[in-house]
Design a protein around this motif. Sequence first.
Motif, mmCIF file in Angstrom:
data_model
loop_
_atom_site.group_PDB
_atom_site.id
_atom_site.type_symbol
_atom_site.label_atom_id
_atom_site.label_comp_id
_atom_site.label_asym_id
_atom_site.label_seq_id
_atom_site.Cartn_x
_atom_site.Cartn_y
_atom_site.Cartn_z
ATOM 1 N N LEU A 44 20.312 -24.825 21.545
ATOM 2 C CA LEU A 44 19.426 -25.988 21.564
ATOM 3 C C LEU A 44 18.019 -25.556 21.966
ATOM 4 N N GLN A 45 17.079 -26.453 21.782
ATOM 5 C CA GLN A 45 15.686 -26.320 22.208
ATOM 6 C C GLN A 45 15.053 -24.993 21.786
ATOM 7 N N SER A 46 14.754 -24.887 20.506
ATOM 8 C CA SER A 46 14.069 -23.697 19.997
ATOM 9 C C SER A 46 12.584 -23.984 19.837
ATOM 10 N N MET A 47 11.767 -22.984 20.110
ATOM 11 C CA MET A 47 10.315 -23.165 20.103
ATOM 12 C C MET A 47 9.616 -21.869 19.731
ATOM 13 N N VAL A 48 8.482 -22.012 19.070
ATOM 14 C CA VAL A 48 7.503 -20.931 19.002
ATOM 15 C C VAL A 48 6.401 -21.286 19.984
ATOM 16 N N ILE A 49 6.152 -20.406 20.926
ATOM 17 C CA ILE A 49 5.081 -20.599 21.906
ATOM 18 C C ILE A 49 3.953 -19.645 21.548
ATOM 19 N N THR A 50 2.756 -20.194 21.344
ATOM 20 C CA THR A 50 1.665 -19.386 20.789
ATOM 21 C C THR A 50 0.771 -18.737 21.842
ATOM 22 N N LYS A 51 0.683 -19.337 23.013
ATOM 23 C CA LYS A 51 -0.195 -18.831 24.090
ATOM 24 C C LYS A 51 -1.562 -18.468 23.511
ATOM 25 N N GLN A 52 -2.310 -19.491 23.140
ATOM 26 C CA GLN A 52 -3.556 -19.310 22.403
ATOM 27 C C GLN A 52 -4.608 -18.518 23.193
ATOM 28 N N THR A 53 -5.484 -17.860 22.456
ATOM 29 C CA THR A 53 -6.532 -17.037 23.063
ATOM 30 C C THR A 53 -7.411 -17.876 23.988
ATOM 31 N N HIS A 54 -7.639 -17.362 25.178
ATOM 32 C CA HIS A 54 -8.550 -17.919 26.185
ATOM 33 C C HIS A 54 -8.102 -19.250 26.792
ATOM 34 N N ILE A 55 -7.333 -20.061 26.054
ATOM 35 C CA ILE A 55 -6.938 -21.367 26.592
ATOM 36 C C ILE A 55 -5.426 -21.513 26.758
ATOM 37 N N GLY A 56 -4.656 -20.502 26.350
ATOM 38 C CA GLY A 56 -3.197 -20.576 26.494
ATOM 39 C C GLY A 56 -2.841 -20.850 27.943
ATOM 40 N N GLY A 57 -2.236 -22.003 28.198
ATOM 41 C CA GLY A 57 -2.090 -22.483 29.570
ATOM 42 C C GLY A 57 -1.126 -21.712 30.432
ATOM 43 N N GLU A 58 -1.388 -21.749 31.739
ATOM 44 C CA GLU A 58 -0.481 -21.188 32.740
ATOM 45 C C GLU A 58 0.818 -21.992 32.743
ATOM 46 N N VAL A 59 1.950 -21.296 32.876
ATOM 47 C CA VAL A 59 3.248 -21.957 33.074
ATOM 48 C C VAL A 59 3.677 -21.651 34.500
ATOM 49 N N PRO A 60 3.730 -22.645 35.381
ATOM 50 C CA PRO A 60 4.023 -22.374 36.789
ATOM 51 C C PRO A 60 5.481 -21.979 37.011
ATOM 52 N N GLU A 61 5.764 -21.552 38.210
ATOM 53 C CA GLU A 61 7.111 -21.134 38.599
ATOM 54 C C GLU A 61 8.139 -22.228 38.276
ATOM 55 N N HIS A 62 9.231 -21.834 37.619
ATOM 56 C CA HIS A 62 10.276 -22.793 37.270
ATOM 57 C C HIS A 62 11.556 -22.044 36.922
ATOM 58 N N ASN A 63 12.631 -22.793 36.774
ATOM 59 C CA ASN A 63 13.846 -22.235 36.179
ATOM 60 C C ASN A 63 14.303 -23.160 35.052
ATOM 61 N N ASP A 64 15.025 -22.607 34.093
ATOM 62 C CA ASP A 64 15.343 -23.346 32.877
ATOM 63 C C ASP A 64 16.417 -24.409 33.071
ATOM 64 N N SER A 65 17.323 -24.211 34.041
ATOM 65 C CA SER A 65 18.385 -25.189 34.245
ATOM 66 C C SER A 65 17.843 -26.527 34.737
ATOM 67 N N THR A 66 16.653 -26.540 35.303
ATOM 68 C CA THR A 66 16.014 -27.801 35.689
ATOM 69 C C THR A 66 15.759 -28.672 34.461
ATOM 70 N N PHE A 67 15.443 -28.041 33.337
ATOM 71 C CA PHE A 67 15.038 -28.775 32.137
ATOM 72 C C PHE A 67 16.178 -28.973 31.148
ATOM 73 N N LEU A 68 17.216 -28.150 31.240
ATOM 74 C CA LEU A 68 18.409 -28.296 30.398
ATOM 75 C C LEU A 68 19.611 -28.278 31.340
ATOM 76 N N TYR A 69 19.777 -29.382 32.060
ATOM 77 C CA TYR A 69 20.758 -29.416 33.147
ATOM 78 C C TYR A 69 22.165 -29.687 32.622
ATOM 79 N N THR A 70 23.105 -28.893 33.082
ATOM 80 C CA THR A 70 24.524 -29.163 32.874
ATOM 81 C C THR A 70 25.218 -29.112 34.225
#
Length: 300
Positions: free
Chosen positions: A137-163
Motif C-alpha cells: 500500500l501507499q506508493s509514492m514518488v518523492i521528488t525533493k525539489q531543488t532548493h525548496i524540497g521540504g524537510e521531513v521531521p523525525e517520525h516513524n512509519d507505523s504512526t501513519f500506517l497503523y496496525t
Amino acid sequence: MLRYLTEAQIEKFHQDGYLIIPGFLSPEETDSLLTRSKQLLDDFNVDDHPRTKFTTGDDNHVGDDYFLSSGDKIRYFLEEDAIDAHGKLLREKQKSVNKIGHALHELDPSFRKVTLQNDRLRDLVRDLRFHKDPVALQSMVITKQTHIGGEVPEHNDSTFLYTNPPSALGFWIALERCTATNGALSFLPGSHLASPITKRFVRLADNKGTGFEMLPLAENQPFEAPQGEYILETCNPGDLVLIHGSVLHKSERNTSPHTRFAYTFHMIESPPYAQYDEKNWLQPTKDMPFSRILLPGELK
C-alpha cells in the motif's frame, strides 16, 4: 534456505531498524522509473488541482478530500514553498510537485512491475520473515525539489500506517543520487527497539480532514526518550532502503541544485496476523483491495 538476503543483512536490519541494499534495481530499471516519474510530472494538470484553486473563501478541507481519496489513484501533492498566498505556482509545475501518489504500484505498469511483479522482492520478503502474509500500500514518488524540497521531521512509519500490532515496513528506492545536501535519509539506529508507537495518524470524524490520536502505553512498555545520534545514509540510484515501521528517521531540506527522486511503498501484515482499521487515512476499496505480495504456496 535464503534466496536473496544474507544472515548478516537480516541481523543488521533487526539491530538497526533499517538496511541498505545496494543496487537492488538495475540501472535500466532505475532509469525506467525515473523517466516515468518525469513523464507523470509533464502530464500533471495544474488547472484541476485543488491546491492551485484554493482561496481564503474556499472549503478549508478541499486539500484533505483530495488527499483522503488518493489511496486508489495517482495524484500530485505540491511543495509548500512552490505556491504563493493565492494558490498560484511560483515555478514551473515539474519543479513544484513534492510527491506523486498513492497507488502507483497498482495503476502504473512501470511501478507495478517492480512492486507486485518482482521475484527479487518476493525473495527478499520471504528471507526477512518480517511478515507472514504481507500486502502492499501507499506508493509514492518523492521528488525533493531543488532548493525548496521540504524537510521531513523525525517520525516513524507505523504512526501513519497503523496496525494492531504494528507491522509497517517501508521500501525506499533511490532513483537519483541522495547526498548530504539534497535530502538523503537519516536514521536513529536501534530506536525501533526502545520507542513504542505513541500516536497514530487518523481520519477525523465525517472525513473532515486528518489528525493524530494518542495511543495508550502498555504498563510493561514505558516510553523512553530516543538515545544516540542520527546517521546520514547517502545512496546511489537503484539502492533500496528497508525501513522498520518503528525506527525513527528524517530528511533535511534540499538546499542543492539537484533533485532527489525516490520511489517508496509500504507493506503491512494482513488479517488474522494484524488488524488495519477504518481510522487509518488510507483505506482499501472494493475495486482496489490491498494486493498480496506472496503467492498462496509461499505463505509461512
